[in-house]
Design a protein around this motif. Structure first.
Motif, PDB file in Angstrom:
ATOM      1  N   GLN A   1       4.296  -0.924  -8.218  1.00  0.00           N
ATOM      2  CA  GLN A   1       4.525  -0.341  -9.535  1.00  0.00           C
ATOM      3  C   GLN A   1       3.224   0.228 -10.087  1.00  0.00           C
ATOM      4  N   ALA A   2       2.122  -0.501  -9.917  1.00  0.00           N
ATOM      5  CA  ALA A   2       0.821  -0.032 -10.400  1.00  0.00           C
ATOM      6  C   ALA A   2       0.422   1.270  -9.730  1.00  0.00           C
ATOM      7  N   ARG A   3       0.711   1.411  -8.471  1.00  0.00           N
ATOM      8  CA  ARG A   3       0.355   2.637  -7.747  1.00  0.00           C
ATOM      9  C   ARG A   3       1.130   3.836  -8.300  1.00  0.00           C
ATOM     10  N   PHE A   4       2.398   3.646  -8.576  1.00  0.00           N
ATOM     11  CA  PHE A   4       3.151   4.741  -9.207  1.00  0.00           C
ATOM     12  C   PHE A   4       2.544   5.094 -10.565  1.00  0.00           C
ATOM     13  N   LEU A   5       2.276   4.079 -11.392  1.00  0.00           N
ATOM     14  CA  LEU A   5       1.767   4.322 -12.743  1.00  0.00           C
ATOM     15  C   LEU A   5       0.385   4.946 -12.739  1.00  0.00           C
ATOM     16  N   ALA A   6      -0.422   4.647 -11.701  1.00  0.00           N
ATOM     17  CA  ALA A   6      -1.785   5.166 -11.624  1.00  0.00           C
ATOM     18  C   ALA A   6      -1.867   6.522 -10.931  1.00  0.00           C
ATOM     19  N   GLY A   7      -0.721   7.140 -10.663  1.00  0.00           N
ATOM     20  CA  GLY A   7      -0.722   8.453 -10.034  1.00  0.00           C
ATOM     21  C   GLY A   7      -0.942   8.417  -8.537  1.00  0.00           C
ATOM     22  N   LYS A   8      -0.682   7.275  -7.918  1.00  0.00           N
ATOM     23  CA  LYS A   8      -0.856   7.123  -6.476  1.00  0.00           C
ATOM     24  C   LYS A   8       0.503   6.899  -5.814  1.00  0.00           C
ATOM     25  N   ALA A   9       1.431   7.814  -6.084  1.00  0.00           N
ATOM     26  CA  ALA A   9       2.803   7.634  -5.611  1.00  0.00           C
ATOM     27  C   ALA A   9       2.880   7.554  -4.095  1.00  0.00           C
ATOM     28  N   ASP A  10       2.101   8.377  -3.394  1.00  0.00           N
ATOM     29  CA  ASP A  10       2.187   8.355  -1.936  1.00  0.00           C
ATOM     30  C   ASP A  10       1.736   7.014  -1.366  1.00  0.00           C
ATOM     31  N   SER A  11       0.724   6.396  -1.977  1.00  0.00           N
ATOM     32  CA  SER A  11       0.296   5.084  -1.483  1.00  0.00           C
ATOM     33  C   SER A  11       1.340   4.025  -1.810  1.00  0.00           C
ATOM     34  N   ALA A  12       2.058   4.189  -2.927  1.00  0.00           N
ATOM     35  CA  ALA A  12       3.151   3.265  -3.242  1.00  0.00           C
ATOM     36  C   ALA A  12       4.261   3.380  -2.209  1.00  0.00           C
ATOM     37  N   ILE A  13       4.608   4.603  -1.851  1.00  0.00           N
ATOM     38  CA  ILE A  13       5.660   4.831  -0.862  1.00  0.00           C
ATOM     39  C   ILE A  13       5.233   4.288   0.499  1.00  0.00           C
ATOM     40  N   ASP A  14       3.970   4.484   0.840  1.00  0.00           N
ATOM     41  CA  ASP A  14       3.458   3.966   2.107  1.00  0.00           C
ATOM     42  C   ASP A  14       3.568   2.443   2.152  1.00  0.00           C
ATOM     43  N   GLU A  15       3.199   1.783   1.053  1.00  0.00           N
ATOM     44  CA  GLU A  15       3.281   0.323   1.031  1.00  0.00           C
ATOM     45  C   GLU A  15       4.726  -0.138   1.124  1.00  0.00           C
ATOM     46  N   ILE A  16       5.635   0.535   0.435  1.00  0.00           N
ATOM     47  CA  ILE A  16       7.063   0.207   0.536  1.00  0.00           C
ATOM     48  C   ILE A  16       7.530   0.301   1.983  1.00  0.00           C
ATOM     49  N   LYS A  17       7.131   1.373   2.653  1.00  0.00           N
ATOM     50  CA  LYS A  17       7.636   1.585   4.012  1.00  0.00           C
ATOM     51  C   LYS A  17       7.076   0.566   4.990  1.00  0.00           C
ATOM     52  N   ARG A  18       5.807   0.179   4.797  1.00  0.00           N
ATOM     53  CA  ARG A  18       5.262  -0.846   5.684  1.00  0.00           C
ATOM     54  C   ARG A  18       5.922  -2.199   5.427  1.00  0.00           C
ATOM     55  N   LEU A  19       6.061  -2.568   4.159  1.00  0.00           N
ATOM     56  CA  LEU A  19       6.606  -3.879   3.805  1.00  0.00           C
ATOM     57  C   LEU A  19       8.099  -3.969   4.104  1.00  0.00           C
ATOM     58  N   TYR A  20       8.878  -3.089   3.508  1.00  0.00           N
ATOM     59  CA  TYR A  20      10.333  -3.188   3.655  1.00  0.00           C
ATOM     60  C   TYR A  20      10.795  -2.663   5.012  1.00  0.00           C
ATOM     61  N   GLY A  21      10.022  -1.735   5.586  1.00  0.00           N
ATOM     62  CA  GLY A  21      10.348  -1.282   6.935  1.00  0.00           C
ATOM     63  C   GLY A  21      10.183  -2.387   7.951  1.00  0.00           C
ATOM     64  N   TRP A  22       9.150  -3.217   7.762  1.00  0.00           N
ATOM     65  CA  TRP A  22       8.942  -4.344   8.682  1.00  0.00           C
ATOM     66  C   TRP A  22      10.109  -5.325   8.590  1.00  0.00           C
ATOM     67  N   MET A  23      10.490  -5.680   7.374  1.00  0.00           N
ATOM     68  CA  MET A  23      11.567  -6.663   7.219  1.00  0.00           C
ATOM     69  C   MET A  23      12.901  -6.115   7.710  1.00  0.00           C
ATOM     70  N   ALA A  24      13.104  -4.804   7.565  1.00  0.00           N
ATOM     71  CA  ALA A  24      14.369  -4.206   8.005  1.00  0.00           C
ATOM     72  C   ALA A  24      14.493  -4.172   9.513  1.00  0.00           C
ATOM     73  N   THR A  25      13.360  -4.191  10.221  1.00  0.00           N
ATOM     74  CA  THR A  25      13.388  -4.038  11.676  1.00  0.00           C
ATOM     75  C   THR A  25      12.941  -5.297  12.420  1.00  0.00           C
ATOM     76  N   HIS A  26      12.695  -6.388  11.696  1.00  0.00           N
ATOM     77  CA  HIS A  26      12.313  -7.655  12.320  1.00  0.00           C
ATOM     78  C   HIS A  26      13.153  -8.786  11.725  1.00  0.00           C
ATOM     79  N   GLY A  27      13.091  -9.954  12.380  1.00  0.00           N
ATOM     80  CA  GLY A  27      13.848 -11.092  11.864  1.00  0.00           C
ATOM     81  C   GLY A  27      15.333 -10.796  11.870  1.00  0.00           C
ATOM     82  N   PRO A  28      16.015 -11.205  10.819  1.00  0.00           N
ATOM     83  CA  PRO A  28      17.461 -10.945  10.798  1.00  0.00           C
ATOM     84  C   PRO A  28      17.798  -9.496  10.489  1.00  0.00           C
ATOM     85  N   GLY A  29      16.806  -8.705  10.019  1.00  0.00           N
ATOM     86  CA  GLY A  29      17.093  -7.338   9.599  1.00  0.00           C
ATOM     87  C   GLY A  29      17.816  -7.314   8.268  1.00  0.00           C
TER      88      GLY A  29
END
Length: 860
Positions: free
Chosen positions: A679-707
């Motif tokens: 949320q801070a990254r979006f508010l600070a004008g760093k939207a691309d870094s926010a999206i990157d963090e989302i994709k690393r975090l939620y992408g990992w959980m979506a493709t590992h463990g139970p999915g």
């Protein structure tokens, strides 16, 4: 820990009727504060393809993963014929002579074990005839580890059989025997993976001493230890327990059902184990509530000869024999033809069992497309899937509070029984924690008509407030679990609830609790610098969201305090308590200044985790410093850059930048603390870094463990941070829903019940997004798109009657023109309507009325 009592209340039919009534009543109440069914989006909406919930409460497994032992036609468990499990009566195991003893190189100290019951790990456990006890060496990955068995008389041995623990299989080891003057190696084993391994000698040896020396164990989620349950004096053939492991496709929750077509006449036993991942599915579940009271880690059933449908509810066949745990959260289900020795003679570990179907009575909120009152979609299909995966995760934790299904550590509460609540996890702890509600509440408000689930939790915790103003974090331990930060989350969560639902009656009813928390308890733990300091007023032993050993002035506690004070001031303003609002606003400014004066580390360009002890910088404190407005733009940008440089992992951003607080701090990732950073990254004008963090975090959980579902925490190398104990479907990890709706799409309430709102898109690399937010006045819909190269940005907003708001659009550049419904309101240098103002590459429009509006930005 205390034993959880076994309840013997209503019949299953009565319980299910009561549950249905409770859910219907809860959802009816929720509709009253979150809007009518007419606000729902049309059936043809393209976002519906991302929805994860089952289509009905009768959920079936999707495949057979594996079988062991004598199983014929395993597909019968899927309802395709009949599966048969057969097991002959096993031969008696050989025994050591009475008086046999054992010694070892070391042994682990006793504790309550993974199953919650007192255990010892001495060498003698390997020769006591009890396969449930085991020898465990003292130190992980320390070799050689040896076990020496001494018999009072010589025994003829063709070999030995080693039964190990599934979490400690000896991989490489030698077996020696004593000839009266020296040890002789009789066998060498390498690369072993079998839990039960028969080790034959070249010829029979008569000896009174045997020594096993282990030089390598299989790594496991519970450490690399040698764990030997039993050593038998002879060769014991493998008695493969017949089993079928089923996959439900994703984590589900509810009461499992097995349809038995019949069985042999000896009441053969069935043991059922559950796990969210195959990694932690063995002969035990990854977690069961009965573990806390010394249970076996599986659910037991004695199959009658005539068969029938068995529903797994919390129950025992007789006394404490043949017991089942009831509701489970899991993806994988293992059915074995086996029985506990302690359950004899009511059931036997042999015979024949026939199964013609398995299903689940799904108890959580059923989030089918028709139930969605809010939705999200964008040009990025991965972001879309993460939004709906998180929504499903949150649906799994939205369930009725029932005595038999909640955390057994004194969490049951008469004031919550029968109410719809937000639990923390689908598997465990299944208790409503307010820190989890801080995230899962927002997810609930943005997806479904179930806001009452958050309200029930918030109101109940406030009703259990201590006289000094402290509010308990959950019902666990009879509302006495001491956490330092969670009363602040109660304040912020209460304001969120009022903001999204407009339920000002709740605000008025619990306003006095809010005053007492902020004006009595937190001042009692405030030091001379004006900062919260853990340790004051007897709080040295208090924990926090992760039970971290922090003390003194901690940035996270204080930035959260600032956010709570600002939210409380907004609540006071909405209720007409101007003096309280002024006082809390002033205090928020004072605390912010103190944070910047005492906790900013200019060398690192980030906020310290704590003013005392080793130097480190936390994700929680730095993210919240931006979100709460403590950090000015320069500090915000610097702090977020520091986190990017020091905490980035392939599976998200770690919650600390080094390991001085906990050994894996720089590798442990919490989605709970990642959400405010995103949320801070979006508010600070760093939207691309926010999206990157989302994709690393939620992408990992979506493709590992139970999915699909979102984990409680991620550990080193992307593992589940607490092994099988980790909840793989946790409400506090669903922050991607509010991050994408509130920050990327950009719509948030600013007044109770969306009486006022703000739309401020932060598109980053996303080319278009659209969505709907449910409000008591009707839906608020937003869609936007940006052209290639960013020369034009188009935003459409439809706001319901009785509301108004501000719109803030990206508009960088010196020759930017902003139009509302075709009329110029900003020409690049001055306003022509809506009090338009430009700042930091954005243009803000004030006082936009209800109705549909199109805003275009040209030359951006």
């Amino acid at each position: 820990m205390p034993r959880a009592p076994i309840s013997r209340g209503l019949s299953r039919r009565s319980v299910r009727i009561a549950q249905a009534v409770a859910v219907v009543g809860a959802l009816t109440a929720a509709m009253a504060v979150t809007g009518p069914a007419s606000a729902r989006s049309p059936h043809s909406a393209s976002w519906q393809k991302y929805v994860q919930a089952p289509s009905s409460r009768d959920v079936r497994p999707v495949s057979v993963v594996s079988t062991t032992g004598r199983v014929t036609h395993p597909q019968g468990v899927l309802g395709k014929g009949t599966a048969t499990l057969e097991r002959p009566t096993p031969a008696p195991k050989p025994k050591w002579p009475a008086g046999t003893t054992a010694a070892a190189s070391s042994f682990h100290d006793g504790n309550n074990g993974n199953d919650g019951k007192p255990r010892t790990y001495v060498a003698g456990n390997a020769v006591d005839g009890d396969t449930d006890t085991f020898w465990n060496d003292a130190n992980a990955a320390t070799y050689p580890a040896w076990l020496e068995i001494t018999s009072p008389s010589a025994v003829p041995l063709p070999g030995i059989t080693v039964l190990s623990n599934a979490d400690g299989v000896p991989q490489d080891f030698t077996v020696e025997t004593w000839d009266g003057s020296a040890w002789t190696t009789r066998a060498t084993v390498t690369g072993n993976t079998a839990v039960q391994r028969a080790v034959a000698f070249p010829s029979t040896v008569t000896t009174a001493k045997v020594r096993i020396t282990v030089t390598k164990d299989q790594p496991s989620g519970k450490g690399e230890f040698t764990r030997v349950n039993e050593v038998w004096p002879g060769l014991v053939s493998g008695d493969d327990v017949p089993s079928v492991t089923l996959d439900f496709g994703k984590v589900v929750s509810g009461y499992p059902r097995i349809s038995f077509a019949g069985a042999s006449g000896n009441n053969p036993g069935v043991r059922v184990a559950f796990s969210e991942t195959l990694d932690y599915l063995t002969d035990r579940s990854d977690y069961t509530r009965s573990d806390v009271s010394g249970g076996p880690g599986t659910d037991q059933y004695a199959v009658p000869q005539q068969g029938g449908i068995w529903t797994d509810t919390k129950n025992c066949l007789s006394g404490t024999k043949v017991c089942s745990d009831g509701l489970h959260g899991f993806r994988y289900m293992k059915i074995s033809l086996d029985a506990l020795a302690s359950d004899a003679p009511l059931t036997q570990p042999s015979g024949t069992v026939r199964i013609d179907g398995v299903s689940l009575d799904f108890t959580p909120f059923l989030g089918t497309p028709d139930s969605y009152t809010g939705w999200f979609e964008s040009s990025d299909t991965k972001l879309n899937q993460y939004w709906y995966d998180a929504s499903y995760t949150n649906e799994l934790v939205t369930d009725t509070f029932r005595s038999d299904d909640v955390d057994p550590r004194n969490a049951d509460s008469p004031t919550l029984d029968g109410k719809l609540v937000l639990h923390d996890g689908a598997k465990r702890d299944r208790d409503p924690y307010v820190g989890d509600v801080a995230v899962s509440g927002r997810t609930t408000y943005l997806t479904h008509d179930s806001a009452v689930a958050a309200k029930n939790v918030l109101a109940d915790l406030a009703d259990h407030q201590r006289d000094d103003g402290w509010i308990p974090p959950a019902s666990i331990n009879n509302y006495t679990l001491h956490l330092f930060d969670y009363p602040l989350w109660w304040v912020t969560s209460s304001w969120d609830y009022v903001l999204y639902t407009g339920d000002t009656d709740y605000a008025r009813d619990y306003y006095a609790n809010l005053v007492k928390t902020l004006d009595s308890w937190y001042p009692s733990v405030t030091d001379s610098n004006g900062l919260l300091s853990k340790g004051l007023n007897g709080t040295g032993g208090y924990g926090d969201y992760a039970f971290l050993p922090r003390s003194g002035e901690v940035t996270y506690y204080n930035t959260l305090y600032v956010q709570a004070l600002k939210d409380a001031a907004a609540m006071a303003t909405a209720l007409g308590h101007g003096a309280d609002a002024d006082r809390w606003t002033q205090r928020a400014g004072t605390v912010s200044a103190a944070i910047n004066a005492h906790l900013w580390d200019s060398d690192a360009g980030a906020y310290l985790d704590s003013a005392t002890g080793d130097v480190r910088h936390g994700q929680d404190g730095n993210g919240l410093a931006v979100v709460a407005g403590v950090a000015d733009p320069n500090r915000a940008s610097s702090a977020l850059d520091h986190l990017s440089k020091t905490t980035a992992q392939p599976y998200g951003n770690a919650f600390m930048d080094n390991n001085t607080l906990v050994s894996d701090g720089s590798q442990r990732v919490y989605a709970f603390t990642s959400y405010p950073e995103i949320q801070a990254r979006f508010l600070a004008g760093k939207a691309d870094s926010a999206i990157d963090e989302i994709k690393r975090l939620y992408g990992w959980m979506a493709t590992h463990g139970p999915g699909v579902t979102d984990w409680e925490g991620i550990g080193p190398n992307g593992s589940m941070y607490e092994g099988g104990f980790t909840s793989a479907a946790h409400g506090w990890s669903t922050g991607v829903v509010p991050a994408l709706t509130n920050d990327l799409l950009g719509a948030t309430p600013t007044g109770p019940g969306f009486s006022t709102w703000n739309v401020a898109p932060h598109p980053g690399s996303v080319t278009w997004a659209r969505g709907q937010l449910p409000t008591p006045h009707g839906p608020l819909t937003v869609d936007w798109k940006q052209s290639k190269g960013g020369k034009r940005f188009t935003l459409n907003v439809t706001a319901p009657k009785g509301t108004s708001g501000d719109i803030d659009v990206p508009a960088s550049g010196s020759r930017v023109t902003v139009r509302v419904d075709g009329k110029v309101v900003w020409d690049g240098s001055k306003a022509h309507g809506f009090q338009a103002a430009a700042k930091d590459g954005r243009v803000t429009l004030h006082g936009v009325k209800a109705g549909s509006h199109t805003i275009t930005v040209d030359g951006s």
